[in-house]
Design an enzyme around this catalytic site. Structure first.
Site, PDB file in Angstrom:
ATOM      1  N   GLN A  40       0.754  -1.271  -0.013  1.00  0.00           N
ATOM      2  CA  GLN A  40      -0.027  -0.096  -0.071  1.00  0.00           C
ATOM      3  C   GLN A  40       0.772   1.346   0.235  1.00  0.00           C
ATOM      4  OE1 GLN A  40      -2.622  -0.533   3.264  1.00  0.00           O
ATOM      5  NE2 GLN A  40      -3.653  -2.292   2.539  1.00  0.00           N
ATOM      6  N   CYS A  41       1.894   1.394  -0.661  1.00  0.00           N
ATOM      7  CA  CYS A  41       3.041   2.377  -0.753  1.00  0.00           C
ATOM      8  C   CYS A  41       2.674   3.277  -2.142  1.00  0.00           C
ATOM      9  CB  CYS A  41       4.367   2.055  -0.444  1.00  0.00           C
ATOM     10  SG  CYS A  41       5.644   2.833  -0.728  1.00  0.00           S
ATOM     11  N   GLY A  42       3.130   4.443  -1.883  1.00  0.00           N
ATOM     12  CA  GLY A  42       3.183   5.125  -3.472  1.00  0.00           C
ATOM     13  C   GLY A  42       4.084   4.643  -4.236  1.00  0.00           C
ATOM     14  N   LEU A  43       5.105   3.637  -3.970  1.00  0.00           N
ATOM     15  CA  LEU A  43       6.169   3.322  -4.664  1.00  0.00           C
ATOM     16  C   LEU A  43       5.700   2.025  -5.108  1.00  0.00           C
ATOM     17  CD1 LEU A  43       9.274   4.371  -2.448  1.00  0.00           C
ATOM     18  CD2 LEU A  43       8.418   5.637  -4.547  1.00  0.00           C
ATOM     19  N   THR A  44       4.731   1.335  -4.692  1.00  0.00           N
ATOM     20  CA  THR A  44       4.146  -0.078  -4.910  1.00  0.00           C
ATOM     21  C   THR A  44       4.155  -0.357  -6.405  1.00  0.00           C
ATOM     22  OG1 THR A  44       3.241  -0.403  -2.863  1.00  0.00           O
ATOM     23  CG2 THR A  44       2.514  -1.949  -4.640  1.00  0.00           C
TER      24      THR A  44
END
Length: 167
Positions: A40-44
């Site tokens: 659930q990360c912006g970098l996922t």
């Protein structure tokens, strides 16, 4: 001999997503990219997509990507191992191994991560700063490079190619 300090990534045993021990010596002779991942990360999206591209391109030449889910950054990996596997394999068609969820910082950090950090400290000390920190490990198990979370997997392709071409 048992008290000998671990100097190679191949000296460690980790748990897979089903809780089984995996002796990392099975990866001797392989180039490893070790990454702490989160769903659930912006970098996922960018990281999983590019990691899968690298894996597809280089797995037959000796690259293995070892993904370690971690919930220490913004609680962005809240799921259990089964949910994490489902997410990575269904959404991103990830074929590389995803291991048991670990801590990468603090007293309870996985021994493998303590070794990775002591081998290659980051710009601001040893601690892992965020999801998708990456460590490149050569075929002998030596940590050769550390990349920031914001470093895209495809941008390190040249380093991967160079290490795959060495004996």
């Amino acid at each position: 001999m048992a008290s000998q300090s671990k100097t190679s990534v191949h000296d460690f045993t980790v748990k897979d997503a089903k809780g089984q021990d995996v002796d990392l010596s099975i990866y001797k002779g392989k180039l490893l990219l070790i990454v702490n991942v989160a769903s659930q990360c912006g970098l996922t999206n960018s990281n999983y997509t590019e990691l899968s591209q690298l894996y597809d391109k280089y797995k037959n030449q000796g690259l293995e990507i070892l993904a370690f889910p971690c919930n220490q950054f913004g609680a962005q990996e809240p799921g259990d191992n089964e949910q994490i596997q489902e997410f990575a394999c269904t959404r991103f068609k990830a074929e590389f191994p995803i291991f048991d969820k670990v801590d990468v910082n603090g007293d309870n950090a996985a021994p493998l991560y303590k070794h990775l950090k002591s081998s290659k400290g980051g710009l601001f000390g040893d601690s892992i700063k965020w999801n998708f920190s990456k460590f490149l490990v050569d075929k002998e198990g030596n940590v050769v490079e550390r990349y920031a979370p914001t470093t895209s997997p495809l941008s390190i392709e040249k380093d991967i190619k160079k290490l795959l071409e060495t004996a």
